[in-house]
Motif scaffolding. Structure first.
Motif, PDB file in Angstrom:
ATOM      1  N   GLY A 279       0.831  -1.201   0.000  1.00  0.00           N
ATOM      2  CA  GLY A 279       0.000   0.000   0.000  1.00  0.00           C
ATOM      3  C   GLY A 279       0.859   1.242   0.000  1.00  0.00           C
ATOM      4  O   GLY A 279       1.918   1.274   0.650  1.00  0.00           O
ATOM      5  N   VAL A 280       0.427   2.269  -0.740  1.00  0.00           N
ATOM      6  CA  VAL A 280       1.144   3.540  -0.774  1.00  0.00           C
ATOM      7  C   VAL A 280       0.243   4.661  -0.293  1.00  0.00           C
ATOM      8  O   VAL A 280      -0.987   4.575  -0.357  1.00  0.00           O
ATOM      9  N   ASP A 281       0.877   5.698   0.184  1.00  0.00           N
ATOM     10  CA  ASP A 281       0.166   6.888   0.632  1.00  0.00           C
ATOM     11  C   ASP A 281      -0.518   7.553  -0.557  1.00  0.00           C
ATOM     12  O   ASP A 281      -0.130   7.368  -1.723  1.00  0.00           O
ATOM     13  N   ASP A 282      -1.536   8.351  -0.264  1.00  0.00           N
ATOM     14  CA  ASP A 282      -2.196   9.146  -1.292  1.00  0.00           C
ATOM     15  C   ASP A 282      -1.274  10.277  -1.737  1.00  0.00           C
ATOM     16  O   ASP A 282      -0.430  10.740  -0.954  1.00  0.00           O
ATOM     17  N   PRO A 283      -1.401  10.759  -2.981  1.00  0.00           N
ATOM     18  CA  PRO A 283      -0.583  11.896  -3.410  1.00  0.00           C
ATOM     19  C   PRO A 283      -0.735  13.143  -2.553  1.00  0.00           C
ATOM     20  O   PRO A 283       0.149  14.014  -2.573  1.00  0.00           O
ATOM     21  N   THR A 284      -1.836  13.258  -1.804  1.00  0.00           N
ATOM     22  CA  THR A 284      -1.966  14.365  -0.864  1.00  0.00           C
ATOM     23  C   THR A 284      -0.873  14.323   0.184  1.00  0.00           C
ATOM     24  O   THR A 284      -0.461  15.352   0.717  1.00  0.00           O
ATOM     25  N   GLY A 285      -0.404  13.111   0.498  1.00  0.00           N
ATOM     26  CA  GLY A 285       0.687  12.914   1.437  1.00  0.00           C
ATOM     27  C   GLY A 285       1.994  12.703   0.696  1.00  0.00           C
ATOM     28  O   GLY A 285       2.348  13.471  -0.198  1.00  0.00           O
ATOM     29  N   THR A 286       2.692  11.588   1.043  1.00  0.00           N
ATOM     30  CA  THR A 286       3.991  11.315   0.440  1.00  0.00           C
ATOM     31  C   THR A 286       4.041   9.859  -0.013  1.00  0.00           C
ATOM     32  O   THR A 286       4.546   8.984   0.698  1.00  0.00           O
ATOM     33  N   PRO A 287       3.507   9.558  -1.197  1.00  0.00           N
ATOM     34  CA  PRO A 287       3.562   8.182  -1.678  1.00  0.00           C
ATOM     35  C   PRO A 287       4.987   7.768  -2.027  1.00  0.00           C
ATOM     36  O   PRO A 287       5.739   8.548  -2.609  1.00  0.00           O
ATOM     37  N   ASP A 288       5.350   6.532  -1.678  1.00  0.00           N
ATOM     38  CA  ASP A 288       6.699   6.028  -1.949  1.00  0.00           C
ATOM     39  C   ASP A 288       6.587   4.540  -2.246  1.00  0.00           C
ATOM     40  O   ASP A 288       6.664   3.702  -1.341  1.00  0.00           O
ATOM     41  N   LEU A 289       6.389   4.214  -3.512  1.00  0.00           N
ATOM     42  CA  LEU A 289       6.209   2.821  -3.900  1.00  0.00           C
ATOM     43  C   LEU A 289       7.495   2.024  -3.703  1.00  0.00           C
ATOM     44  O   LEU A 289       7.447   0.841  -3.357  1.00  0.00           O
ATOM     45  N   ARG A 290       8.625   2.660  -3.901  1.00  0.00           N
ATOM     46  CA  ARG A 290       9.884   1.951  -3.693  1.00  0.00           C
ATOM     47  C   ARG A 290       9.998   1.480  -2.246  1.00  0.00           C
ATOM     48  O   ARG A 290      10.383   0.338  -1.976  1.00  0.00           O
ATOM     49  N   ALA A 291       9.637   2.342  -1.304  1.00  0.00           N
ATOM     50  CA  ALA A 291       9.669   1.938   0.106  1.00  0.00           C
ATOM     51  C   ALA A 291       8.639   0.844   0.383  1.00  0.00           C
ATOM     52  O   ALA A 291       8.898  -0.081   1.164  1.00  0.00           O
ATOM     53  N   ALA A 292       7.460   0.957  -0.255  1.00  0.00           N
ATOM     54  CA  ALA A 292       6.412  -0.034  -0.033  1.00  0.00           C
ATOM     55  C   ALA A 292       6.842  -1.423  -0.472  1.00  0.00           C
ATOM     56  O   ALA A 292       6.437  -2.430   0.121  1.00  0.00           O
ATOM     57  N   LEU A 293       7.677  -1.510  -1.503  1.00  0.00           N
ATOM     58  CA  LEU A 293       8.099  -2.799  -2.046  1.00  0.00           C
ATOM     59  C   LEU A 293       9.503  -3.189  -1.601  1.00  0.00           C
ATOM     60  O   LEU A 293      10.061  -4.166  -2.110  1.00  0.00           O
ATOM     61  N   SER A 294      10.061  -2.437  -0.688  1.00  0.00           N
ATOM     62  CA  SER A 294      11.414  -2.734  -0.216  1.00  0.00           C
ATOM     63  C   SER A 294      11.474  -4.134   0.401  1.00  0.00           C
ATOM     64  O   SER A 294      10.664  -4.486   1.263  1.00  0.00           O
ATOM     65  N   GLY A 295      12.434  -4.939  -0.067  1.00  0.00           N
ATOM     66  CA  GLY A 295      12.612  -6.282   0.458  1.00  0.00           C
ATOM     67  C   GLY A 295      11.737  -7.334  -0.175  1.00  0.00           C
ATOM     68  O   GLY A 295      11.798  -8.511   0.217  1.00  0.00           O
ATOM     69  N   VAL A 296      10.904  -6.962  -1.150  1.00  0.00           N
ATOM     70  CA  VAL A 296      10.015  -7.921  -1.809  1.00  0.00           C
ATOM     71  C   VAL A 296      10.797  -8.724  -2.844  1.00  0.00           C
ATOM     72  O   VAL A 296      11.510  -8.152  -3.677  1.00  0.00           O
ATOM     73  N   ALA A 297      10.684 -10.042  -2.800  1.00  0.00           N
ATOM     74  CA  ALA A 297      11.342 -10.898  -3.787  1.00  0.00           C
ATOM     75  C   ALA A 297      10.774 -10.606  -5.177  1.00  0.00           C
ATOM     76  O   ALA A 297       9.549 -10.493  -5.336  1.00  0.00           O
ATOM     77  N   PRO A 298      11.616 -10.479  -6.188  1.00  0.00           N
ATOM     78  CA  PRO A 298      11.152 -10.047  -7.516  1.00  0.00           C
ATOM     79  C   PRO A 298      10.209 -11.020  -8.208  1.00  0.00           C
ATOM     80  O   PRO A 298       9.508 -10.632  -9.147  1.00  0.00           O
ATOM     81  N   ASP A 299      10.174 -12.284  -7.759  1.00  0.00           N
ATOM     82  CA  ASP A 299       9.319 -13.260  -8.436  1.00  0.00           C
ATOM     83  C   ASP A 299       7.923 -13.360  -7.826  1.00  0.00           C
ATOM     84  O   ASP A 299       7.065 -14.065  -8.345  1.00  0.00           O
ATOM     85  N   LEU A 300       7.670 -12.637  -6.727  1.00  0.00           N
ATOM     86  CA  LEU A 300       6.362 -12.716  -6.066  1.00  0.00           C
ATOM     87  C   LEU A 300       5.346 -11.788  -6.730  1.00  0.00           C
ATOM     88  O   LEU A 300       5.680 -10.653  -7.091  1.00  0.00           O
TER      89      LEU A 300
END
Length: 362
Positions: A252-273
């Motif tokens: 889940g990412v923050d709304d653009p009203t806040g500070t969305p950071d998809l890279r942080a949201a997916l940090s540590g996620v295995a690339p095949d999942l």
């Protein structure tokens, strides 16, 4: 700031009152006074109801005024087109203008009655199968029930919340998600409305994200409240759902009203999942495509909520409802929302509780 309200009230005033109808002077004066009062009062009511003071009585009156004005504006504009046709056909005034005024009022009253019933009714259950290429067989048939844009607010909808909760419980979700805009206002004022929905359970997890309206109310308090009820709020973060030896990332990412950071949201996620992303606004799909997200679930648009407002929404959000593929891998599902914001109206944009059944290829 003045032009838009002037058009919103001025065109109906012209079409219904002074555009050739030749009403008695007393009628003209009375209806003009109503139009001026609505024109002057609407911004004050909206500011008092949805500003820092959060006066619910003002919000209810202001929201209703806005909804009636929008519907009336839409159909008086269309009424002007009808009047042009009647003029070319040779129908004289004041008959022509009175016929148009009567027609506009009949249509407007009918749509307001229909729209109110649609807004306050139990949302329809909408079911879709979504094939995810990377989904493992252990997760085939996973039921993700989606709520979005409940907007618990000035109009107390505790009973409605209880009815929605009963429907969701009957759907037996494996995963329950809320795609943002849970409530308008402070936790102290809205917790009783939210409670029936917030106390729902799902065996593999309950996930929520922050919408733009949580930011208007104070997002941190709602994140803390939901976490205390056992939900997993995803603010630039992720969780993992596992069944049958296969895993699905729910991010889940923050709304653009806040500070969305998809890279942080997916940090540590295995690339095949495979990744299911909750992002309140459909426009956030651009980042999802770049990150290789499999499915994004969004809300925000309400499907336009009051026709033809969807035309304006589409200028900001290119997809306003339904399921669509974006790029080679990413799919985007946009919910029309479970509740409503502001005017208690839904016209040609019905609400929904969504069941997304995830499927493996073939």
């Amino acid at each position: 700031m003045l032009l838009v309200p002037a058009l919103l009230f001025g065109i109906p005033w012209w079409t219904l009152v002074v555009g050739g109808q030749s009403w008695p002077v007393a009628v003209v004066v009375a209806l003009t006074a109503v139009a001026v009062a609505a024109f002057a009062g609407l911004p004050l009511l909206m500011a008092a109801g949805h500003g820092r003071r959060h006066l619910d009585a003002a919000a209810r009156v202001g929201d209703t005024t806005l909804g009636v004005a929008w519907v009336l504006f839409t159909w008086t504009v269309l009424g002007q087109l009808v009047e042009l046709v009647l003029a070319f056909a040779g129908m004289p005034d004041p008959l022509r203008s009175r016929v148009v005024a009567a027609g506009v009022l009949v249509v407007t009253l009918g749509l307001l009655a229909h729209g109110t019933a649609e807004a306050l009714r139990l949302p329809r259950v909408r079911r879709r199968d979504v094939v995810l290429d990377r989904l493992g067989p252990g997760l085939d048939g996973l039921r993700v029930v989606v709520l979005a844009d409940t907007h618990f607010g000035p109009l107390d909808r505790t009973r409605w919340s209880q009815r929605v909760a009963r429907v969701v419980a009957g759907l037996e979700p494996d995963v329950l998600v809320h795609a943002g805009d849970l409530a308008d206002g402070d936790v102290a004022d809205r917790a009783h409305e939210v409670r029936p929905v917030a106390e729902l359970t799902a065996p593999l997890g309950r996930f929520s994200i922050v919408g733009n309206h949580e930011h208007f109310s104070g997002a941190a308090q709602w994140v803390q409240h939901l976490r205390g009820l056992g939900w997993q709020p995803l603010v630039n973060a992720h969780g993992v759902v596992e069944r049958g030896g296969d895993r699905l990332v729910v991010a889940g990412v923050d709304d653009p009203t806040g500070t969305p950071d998809l890279r942080a949201a997916l940090s540590g996620v295995a690339p095949d999942l495979p990744v299911l992303l909750l992002a309140h606004q459909p426009s956030q799909v651009r980042a999802a495509i770049a990150a290789g997200v499999d499915l994004q679930i969004s809300g925000h648009t309400h499907g336009g909520q009051i026709w033809p407002f969807h035309l304006l929404v589409r200028l900001d959000q290119k997809q306003i409802s339904g399921l669509r593929r974006h790029g080679e891998r990413t799919q985007l599902y946009v919910s029309r929302g479970t509740g409503f914001w502001g005017p208690p109206l839904r016209i040609f944009a019905p609400s929904e509780i969504t069941v997304l059944t995830l499927r493996t290829p073939g």
